[in-house]
Write a protein that holds these residues in place. Structure first.
Motif, PDB file in Angstrom:
ATOM      1  N   LEU A  99      30.676  41.467  41.636  1.00  0.00           N
ATOM      2  CA  LEU A  99      30.322  40.102  42.036  1.00  0.00           C
ATOM      3  C   LEU A  99      30.694  39.107  40.937  1.00  0.00           C
ATOM      4  CD1 LEU A  99      28.987  38.395  44.240  1.00  0.00           C
ATOM      5  CD2 LEU A  99      26.802  38.756  43.081  1.00  0.00           C
ATOM      6  N   PHE A 100      30.464  39.489  39.691  1.00  0.00           N
ATOM      7  CA  PHE A 100      30.849  38.640  38.559  1.00  0.00           C
ATOM      8  C   PHE A 100      32.364  38.452  38.543  1.00  0.00           C
ATOM      9  CE2 PHE A 100      32.263  38.238  34.134  1.00  0.00           C
ATOM     10  CZ  PHE A 100      31.560  37.097  33.748  1.00  0.00           C
ATOM     11  N   GLY A 101      33.115  39.534  38.797  1.00  0.00           N
ATOM     12  CA  GLY A 101      34.567  39.447  38.833  1.00  0.00           C
ATOM     13  C   GLY A 101      35.066  38.543  39.946  1.00  0.00           C
ATOM     14  N   ILE A 102      34.422  38.620  41.126  1.00  0.00           N
ATOM     15  CA  ILE A 102      34.821  37.759  42.239  1.00  0.00           C
ATOM     16  C   ILE A 102      34.552  36.293  41.899  1.00  0.00           C
ATOM     17  CG2 ILE A 102      34.288  37.145  44.641  1.00  0.00           C
ATOM     18  CD1 ILE A 102      33.720  40.144  45.097  1.00  0.00           C
ATOM     19  N   ALA A 103      33.405  36.024  41.282  1.00  0.00           N
ATOM     20  CA  ALA A 103      33.083  34.654  40.878  1.00  0.00           C
ATOM     21  C   ALA A 103      34.112  34.137  39.870  1.00  0.00           C
ATOM     22  CB  ALA A 103      31.677  34.599  40.279  1.00  0.00           C
ATOM     23  N   ALA A 104      34.506  34.998  38.923  1.00  0.00           N
ATOM     24  CA  ALA A 104      35.511  34.600  37.934  1.00  0.00           C
ATOM     25  C   ALA A 104      36.856  34.348  38.604  1.00  0.00           C
ATOM     26  CB  ALA A 104      35.638  35.687  36.856  1.00  0.00           C
ATOM     27  N   LEU A 105      37.177  35.147  39.608  1.00  0.00           N
ATOM     28  CA  LEU A 105      38.425  34.977  40.341  1.00  0.00           C
ATOM     29  C   LEU A 105      38.463  33.635  41.062  1.00  0.00           C
ATOM     30  CD1 LEU A 105      41.091  36.243  41.363  1.00  0.00           C
ATOM     31  CD2 LEU A 105      39.774  37.223  43.242  1.00  0.00           C
ATOM     32  N   PHE A 106      37.360  33.289  41.722  1.00  0.00           N
ATOM     33  CA  PHE A 106      37.292  32.004  42.409  1.00  0.00           C
ATOM     34  C   PHE A 106      37.325  30.848  41.412  1.00  0.00           C
ATOM     35  CE2 PHE A 106      36.178  34.441  46.104  1.00  0.00           C
ATOM     36  CZ  PHE A 106      36.560  33.646  47.176  1.00  0.00           C
ATOM     37  N   ALA A 107      36.663  31.033  40.277  1.00  0.00           N
ATOM     38  CA  ALA A 107      36.647  29.987  39.258  1.00  0.00           C
ATOM     39  C   ALA A 107      38.042  29.748  38.689  1.00  0.00           C
ATOM     40  CB  ALA A 107      35.683  30.368  38.135  1.00  0.00           C
ATOM     41  N   ALA A 108      38.863  30.793  38.686  1.00  0.00           N
ATOM     42  CA  ALA A 108      40.231  30.670  38.167  1.00  0.00           C
ATOM     43  C   ALA A 108      41.182  30.060  39.183  1.00  0.00           C
ATOM     44  CB  ALA A 108      40.743  32.042  37.736  1.00  0.00           C
ATOM     45  N   GLY A 109      40.669  29.809  40.371  1.00  0.00           N
ATOM     46  CA  GLY A 109      41.501  29.175  41.391  1.00  0.00           C
ATOM     47  C   GLY A 109      42.067  30.145  42.397  1.00  0.00           C
ATOM     48  N   GLY A 110      41.690  31.408  42.296  1.00  0.00           N
ATOM     49  CA  GLY A 110      42.152  32.389  43.274  1.00  0.00           C
ATOM     50  C   GLY A 110      41.272  32.384  44.506  1.00  0.00           C
ATOM     51  N   GLY A 111      41.847  32.674  45.637  1.00  0.00           N
ATOM     52  CA  GLY A 111      41.062  32.695  46.865  1.00  0.00           C
ATOM     53  C   GLY A 111      40.482  34.054  47.189  1.00  0.00           C
ATOM     54  N   GLY A 112      40.869  35.067  46.449  1.00  0.00           N
ATOM     55  CA  GLY A 112      40.336  36.394  46.680  1.00  0.00           C
ATOM     56  C   GLY A 112      41.068  37.194  47.734  1.00  0.00           C
ATOM     57  N   ALA A 113      42.050  36.585  48.413  1.00  0.00           N
ATOM     58  CA  ALA A 113      42.792  37.313  49.442  1.00  0.00           C
ATOM     59  C   ALA A 113      43.726  38.331  48.798  1.00  0.00           C
ATOM     60  CB  ALA A 113      43.585  36.345  50.297  1.00  0.00           C
ATOM     61  N   PHE A 114      43.798  39.524  49.361  1.00  0.00           N
ATOM     62  CA  PHE A 114      44.692  40.549  48.846  1.00  0.00           C
ATOM     63  C   PHE A 114      46.107  40.253  49.329  1.00  0.00           C
ATOM     64  CE2 PHE A 114      40.751  43.385  49.237  1.00  0.00           C
ATOM     65  CZ  PHE A 114      40.310  43.014  47.973  1.00  0.00           C
ATOM     66  N   GLY A 122      49.205  39.288  43.750  1.00  0.00           N
ATOM     67  CA  GLY A 122      47.856  39.009  43.280  1.00  0.00           C
ATOM     68  C   GLY A 122      47.200  37.831  43.972  1.00  0.00           C
ATOM     69  N   SER A 123      45.923  37.637  43.681  1.00  0.00           N
ATOM     70  CA  SER A 123      45.119  36.605  44.345  1.00  0.00           C
ATOM     71  C   SER A 123      45.149  35.265  43.626  1.00  0.00           C
ATOM     72  CB  SER A 123      43.683  37.075  44.465  1.00  0.00           C
ATOM     73  OG  SER A 123      43.582  38.280  45.217  1.00  0.00           O
ATOM     74  N   VAL A 124      45.551  35.263  42.370  1.00  0.00           N
ATOM     75  CA  VAL A 124      45.549  34.013  41.592  1.00  0.00           C
ATOM     76  C   VAL A 124      46.921  33.360  41.710  1.00  0.00           C
ATOM     77  CG1 VAL A 124      45.214  32.983  39.311  1.00  0.00           C
ATOM     78  CG2 VAL A 124      43.877  34.993  39.993  1.00  0.00           C
ATOM     79  N   PRO A 125      46.971  32.073  42.050  1.00  0.00           N
ATOM     80  CA  PRO A 125      48.254  31.375  42.186  1.00  0.00           C
ATOM     81  C   PRO A 125      49.092  31.445  40.914  1.00  0.00           C
ATOM     82  CG  PRO A 125      46.474  30.022  43.065  1.00  0.00           C
ATOM     83  CD  PRO A 125      45.830  31.195  42.369  1.00  0.00           C
ATOM     84  N   ALA A 126      50.416  31.462  41.070  1.00  0.00           N
ATOM     85  CA  ALA A 126      51.321  31.599  39.929  1.00  0.00           C
ATOM     86  C   ALA A 126      51.149  30.471  38.926  1.00  0.00           C
ATOM     87  CB  ALA A 126      52.769  31.641  40.427  1.00  0.00           C
ATOM     88  N   GLU A 127      50.893  29.244  39.418  1.00  0.00           N
ATOM     89  CA  GLU A 127      50.743  28.113  38.485  1.00  0.00           C
ATOM     90  C   GLU A 127      49.509  28.249  37.611  1.00  0.00           C
ATOM     91  OE1 GLU A 127      49.263  26.807  42.620  1.00  0.00           O
ATOM     92  OE2 GLU A 127      50.958  27.889  41.750  1.00  0.00           O
ATOM     93  N   VAL A 128      48.452  28.914  38.147  1.00  0.00           N
ATOM     94  CA  VAL A 128      47.252  29.139  37.355  1.00  0.00           C
ATOM     95  C   VAL A 128      47.527  30.197  36.296  1.00  0.00           C
ATOM     96  CG1 VAL A 128      44.846  29.921  37.411  1.00  0.00           C
ATOM     97  CG2 VAL A 128      45.732  28.461  39.241  1.00  0.00           C
ATOM     98  N   LEU A 129      48.232  31.241  36.687  1.00  0.00           N
ATOM     99  CA  LEU A 129      48.563  32.295  35.728  1.00  0.00           C
ATOM    100  C   LEU A 129      49.461  31.752  34.611  1.00  0.00           C
ATOM    101  CD1 LEU A 129      49.305  35.308  38.111  1.00  0.00           C
ATOM    102  CD2 LEU A 129      47.338  34.999  36.621  1.00  0.00           C
ATOM    103  N   ALA A 130      50.342  30.807  34.961  1.00  0.00           N
ATOM    104  CA  ALA A 130      51.235  30.241  33.948  1.00  0.00           C
ATOM    105  C   ALA A 130      50.444  29.448  32.912  1.00  0.00           C
ATOM    106  CB  ALA A 130      52.259  29.338  34.629  1.00  0.00           C
TER     107      ALA A 130
END
Length: 200
Positions: free
Chosen positions: A173-188, A192-200
């Motif tokens: 649950l903590f990981g999912i919250a961190a994923l959403f906070a990073a701008g990822g929607g969680g969809a498989f 990956g779930s995090v947009p490329a611009e966020v990863l950059a």
């Protein structure tokens, strides 16, 4: 009927059958219960094969634009659901023999089928939220199976199992919250779930 709705069958069919087995008290007739359990598991495997061949995705509940309960049958989901359903069928045949001299077979196999549906729900989850919810359902339905014997050893093992499962769920649950906070929607999705611009 749209082919996407077939995704509901491997998840909810064994759950409903497990509830029916409990409601009609099939545990009083062991032979009928064994045949019922193996038949339901085999039909579930057939549904998984159909889902793997047809593919598709289905949104069950949309809580918000970012939070959805979704099932999807991509290549990875199809592989793991097929593997899980096949292993469950073999284990069901063994369990019928194993439970010959055990008490409360009706309770055991009812939860056994509910757990099968939950496992396949986790296999076919289309996003992190769906995976988390089905993971919790796996924990809730399998915990009584660990306690089934009712011996002190079984109770001790069950409490350890519950602790590890809850601890793992909290971290997830903590990981999912961190994923959403990073701008990822969680969809498989591929990449990956995090947009490329966020990863950059």
């Amino acid at each position: 009927m749209k082919t996407e709705y077939l995704l509901l069958v491997p998840v909810f069919f064994p759950m409903l059958c497990g509830a029916a087995a409990a409601a009609f008290r099939l545990g009083r007739r062991r032979r009928a219960l064994n045949v019922f359990t193996v038949a339901v598991t085999a039909l579930t495997l057939a549904a998984v094969v159909a889902v793997k061949l047809l593919g598709g995705s289905l949104t069950l509940i949309r809580i918000s634009p970012a939070v959805e309960l979704t099932l999807a049958a991509d290549g990875t989901a199809g592989f793991f659901s097929l593997l899980g359903a096949s292993a469950w069928l073999l284990a069901s045949v063994y369990a019928c023999r194993y439970m010959t001299h055990e008490e409360a077979p009706g309770r055991f196999f009812s939860l056994w089928l509910v757990c099968l549906g939950a496992v396949l729900g986790a296999d076919l989850a289309g996003n992190a939220v769906s995976l988390y919810l089905f993971y919790e359902l796996v924990t809730l339905s399998s915990f009584p199976l660990v306690l089934h014997d009712g011996t002190p050893e079984a109770v001790n093992a069950g409490m350890k199992y519950l602790f590890y499962s809850v601890a793992g769920a909290f971290l997830a649950l903590f990981g999912i919250a961190a994923l959403f906070a990073a701008g990822g929607g969680g969809a498989f999705a591929p990449g990956g779930s995090v947009p490329a611009e966020v990863l950059a």
